[in-house]
Design a protein around this motif. Sequence first.
Motif, PDB file in Angstrom:
ATOM      1  N   PHE A 234       0.827  -1.043  -0.060  1.00  0.00           N
ATOM      2  CA  PHE A 234       0.028  -0.044   0.154  1.00  0.00           C
ATOM      3  C   PHE A 234       0.825   1.160   0.169  1.00  0.00           C
ATOM      4  CE2 PHE A 234      -3.482  -2.984   1.254  1.00  0.00           C
ATOM      5  CZ  PHE A 234      -4.490  -2.525   0.409  1.00  0.00           C
ATOM      6  N   ILE A 235       2.047   0.964   0.875  1.00  0.00           N
ATOM      7  CA  ILE A 235       3.054   2.238   0.659  1.00  0.00           C
ATOM      8  C   ILE A 235       3.513   2.495  -0.902  1.00  0.00           C
ATOM      9  CG2 ILE A 235       5.227   3.188   1.335  1.00  0.00           C
ATOM     10  CD1 ILE A 235       4.696   1.925   3.889  1.00  0.00           C
ATOM     11  N   TYR A 236       3.709   1.348  -1.695  1.00  0.00           N
ATOM     12  CA  TYR A 236       4.109   1.357  -2.951  1.00  0.00           C
ATOM     13  C   TYR A 236       3.017   2.104  -3.761  1.00  0.00           C
ATOM     14  CZ  TYR A 236       3.462  -0.420  -7.923  1.00  0.00           C
ATOM     15  OH  TYR A 236       3.191  -0.026  -9.183  1.00  0.00           O
ATOM     16  N   TYR A 237       1.790   1.710  -3.379  1.00  0.00           N
ATOM     17  CA  TYR A 237       0.776   2.408  -4.220  1.00  0.00           C
ATOM     18  C   TYR A 237       0.629   3.995  -4.086  1.00  0.00           C
ATOM     19  CZ  TYR A 237      -4.261   3.832  -5.483  1.00  0.00           C
ATOM     20  OH  TYR A 237      -5.315   4.598  -5.988  1.00  0.00           O
ATOM     21  N   THR A 238       0.852   4.374  -2.853  1.00  0.00           N
ATOM     22  CA  THR A 238       0.913   6.051  -2.936  1.00  0.00           C
ATOM     23  C   THR A 238       2.193   6.630  -3.726  1.00  0.00           C
ATOM     24  OG1 THR A 238       2.802   5.849  -1.011  1.00  0.00           O
ATOM     25  CG2 THR A 238       0.324   5.673  -0.154  1.00  0.00           C
ATOM     26  N   THR A 239       3.010   5.939  -4.258  1.00  0.00           N
ATOM     27  CA  THR A 239       4.097   6.540  -5.106  1.00  0.00           C
ATOM     28  C   THR A 239       3.449   6.707  -6.439  1.00  0.00           C
ATOM     29  OG1 THR A 239       5.164   4.281  -5.528  1.00  0.00           O
ATOM     30  CG2 THR A 239       5.816   5.516  -3.604  1.00  0.00           C
ATOM     31  N   ASN A 250      -2.363   9.909   0.403  1.00  0.00           N
ATOM     32  CA  ASN A 250      -1.446   9.120   0.539  1.00  0.00           C
ATOM     33  C   ASN A 250      -0.819   9.278   2.044  1.00  0.00           C
ATOM     34  OD1 ASN A 250      -1.739   8.888  -2.104  1.00  0.00           O
ATOM     35  ND2 ASN A 250      -0.026  10.027  -2.775  1.00  0.00           N
ATOM     36  N   ILE A 251      -0.813  10.347   2.652  1.00  0.00           N
ATOM     37  CA  ILE A 251      -0.357  10.236   3.954  1.00  0.00           C
ATOM     38  C   ILE A 251      -1.396   9.543   5.074  1.00  0.00           C
ATOM     39  CG2 ILE A 251      -0.262  11.660   5.976  1.00  0.00           C
ATOM     40  CD1 ILE A 251       0.898  13.893   4.188  1.00  0.00           C
ATOM     41  N   ILE A 252      -2.683   9.671   4.702  1.00  0.00           N
ATOM     42  CA  ILE A 252      -3.680   8.854   5.306  1.00  0.00           C
ATOM     43  C   ILE A 252      -3.459   7.358   5.240  1.00  0.00           C
ATOM     44  CG2 ILE A 252      -6.050   8.199   5.753  1.00  0.00           C
ATOM     45  CD1 ILE A 252      -6.511  11.008   5.150  1.00  0.00           C
ATOM     46  N   ILE A 253      -2.825   6.952   4.003  1.00  0.00           N
ATOM     47  CA  ILE A 253      -2.736   5.471   3.757  1.00  0.00           C
ATOM     48  C   ILE A 253      -1.676   5.041   4.358  1.00  0.00           C
ATOM     49  CG2 ILE A 253      -2.153   4.000   1.948  1.00  0.00           C
ATOM     50  CD1 ILE A 253      -4.269   5.355   0.145  1.00  0.00           C
ATOM     51  N   THR A 356       7.014   1.861 -13.076  1.00  0.00           N
ATOM     52  CA  THR A 356       6.822   2.939 -11.873  1.00  0.00           C
ATOM     53  C   THR A 356       8.008   3.668 -11.794  1.00  0.00           C
ATOM     54  OG1 THR A 356       6.282   2.944  -9.631  1.00  0.00           O
ATOM     55  CG2 THR A 356       7.913   1.312 -10.403  1.00  0.00           C
ATOM     56  N   ASN A 357       8.226   4.820 -11.015  1.00  0.00           N
ATOM     57  CA  ASN A 357       8.986   5.753 -10.801  1.00  0.00           C
ATOM     58  C   ASN A 357      10.123   5.159  -9.998  1.00  0.00           C
ATOM     59  OD1 ASN A 357       8.323   6.024  -7.971  1.00  0.00           O
ATOM     60  ND2 ASN A 357       6.710   7.423  -8.785  1.00  0.00           N
ATOM     61  N   ASN A 358      11.328   5.772  -9.792  1.00  0.00           N
ATOM     62  CA  ASN A 358      12.312   5.138  -8.911  1.00  0.00           C
ATOM     63  C   ASN A 358      11.821   4.643  -7.686  1.00  0.00           C
ATOM     64  OD1 ASN A 358      14.045   5.379 -11.253  1.00  0.00           O
ATOM     65  ND2 ASN A 358      14.845   7.547 -10.574  1.00  0.00           N
ATOM     66  N   LEU A 359      11.254   5.688  -6.673  1.00  0.00           N
ATOM     67  CA  LEU A 359      10.567   5.456  -5.343  1.00  0.00           C
ATOM     68  C   LEU A 359       9.988   4.212  -5.490  1.00  0.00           C
ATOM     69  CD1 LEU A 359      10.668   6.052  -2.432  1.00  0.00           C
ATOM     70  CD2 LEU A 359       8.865   7.566  -2.833  1.00  0.00           C
TER      71      LEU A 359
END
Length: 402
Positions: A234-239, A250-253, A356-359
């Motif tokens: 889910f942290i990956y999803y926020t990126t 994203n902060i809430i997730i 996806t991006n680098n992060l």
Amino acid sequence: MKKSTIYEIVIYIYVGWIIICSGSQYFRNFNSGSTFLVLLLLAGITFFLNGKVTKSNIIVFMSICLLLIIHTVITYEQKIGDNAVILLITLVALLVLCSNVSLEKYKKYFISFMLIEAIVSLICFCVCWFYSPSVLPGYSEVFINYTNGYNIVYLTPYYTIGWLSTAGFFYRNAGIFWEPGAHAIYLNIALLFFLNIVDLKKSTFTDKVKLVVLVGGILSTLSTTGYFTLVLSFIYYTTKSKKLKDMRRNIIIIIITLSFLIITALYGDVFDKIIYRRGSFGTRYIDTVQGMKVAFSKWVFGYGFFNNNKIVGALNHVGITNISNGLIELMIQIGIPLVLLYVYAFHRGVKRVFMTNNLGCFILDVIFLIFYSSEAITMYPVFLCFFFFLSKCTGRTTITSS
């Protein structure tokens, strides 16, 4: 029935069978010969229907085979067994599959198969928990003889119930796989594909149900590794989003997922496992530390990919019966330089598949590193697939059968 419809059905079964060949207790572990022959048959049918292999995938196939041949010649010490045939079938199957299925379709079919698997496993899990495992159709008990004893695996073709060594029923959801932690890995991969292609803000009711099933399946495994990677997923999803208006969401997730991780750690004995090195963490800690000693003893070429007896002897010498760290196992087999090449090529594959991006790619790398550190799965079809090029990833020339 139209040829195109038959082709789509074959491709769907093909993708599902790739998953089955990557860890089904009943099919891969106890019926590997017939299981991989079916995989080869599916490859043949697919090539007959569409007749296409791409040059980029031929290069990948030939490169892997050439490296394995050279490495085997250098390290050869014992007769090459069935594992070599299984690996060759796997590579041929991936060559054909990845040349004939698009990236989007592969993700879609992977998610669909794992959704069905998750639903069936949750039903079987409830039956075993509240009633009796023996009522499941196809229930059987497989005896496994060891040098110093034996074990019994209780299972059906579609669900692994438990082992005698774990007092029968796992009381955790293993699905079709050999243990619950492995089940969590494949469900997490399906979840990652889902989060990669679905925008949760615009998701339909069906999408929400799919998300609940996948997350529910992961939670039912009671796997510490599964829970950690669930949070990271889910942290990956926020990126994915670069829009400032999505920052608040994203902060809430992140807060919710981190809170879930802390609660899991506090009430699931996770800190005790880490501090006192007990349970599954203790086993993996020993496998990693002692396994590294074995890996560094022959760090250039390893003990040989097919020299199983020599590898088992070296591991037994340091107190390891079955190594759980897949990356360390690979180092022992092929040496550290080739493992570094493996990791680099896999990283490129992850970036290509998830676009996806680098992060986001960094988080995905961490997730797959956790997978590899918890199970010996580095050479399973689902993971080797990342080395090949699924069609429509890039433009390329194809070779078509006449």
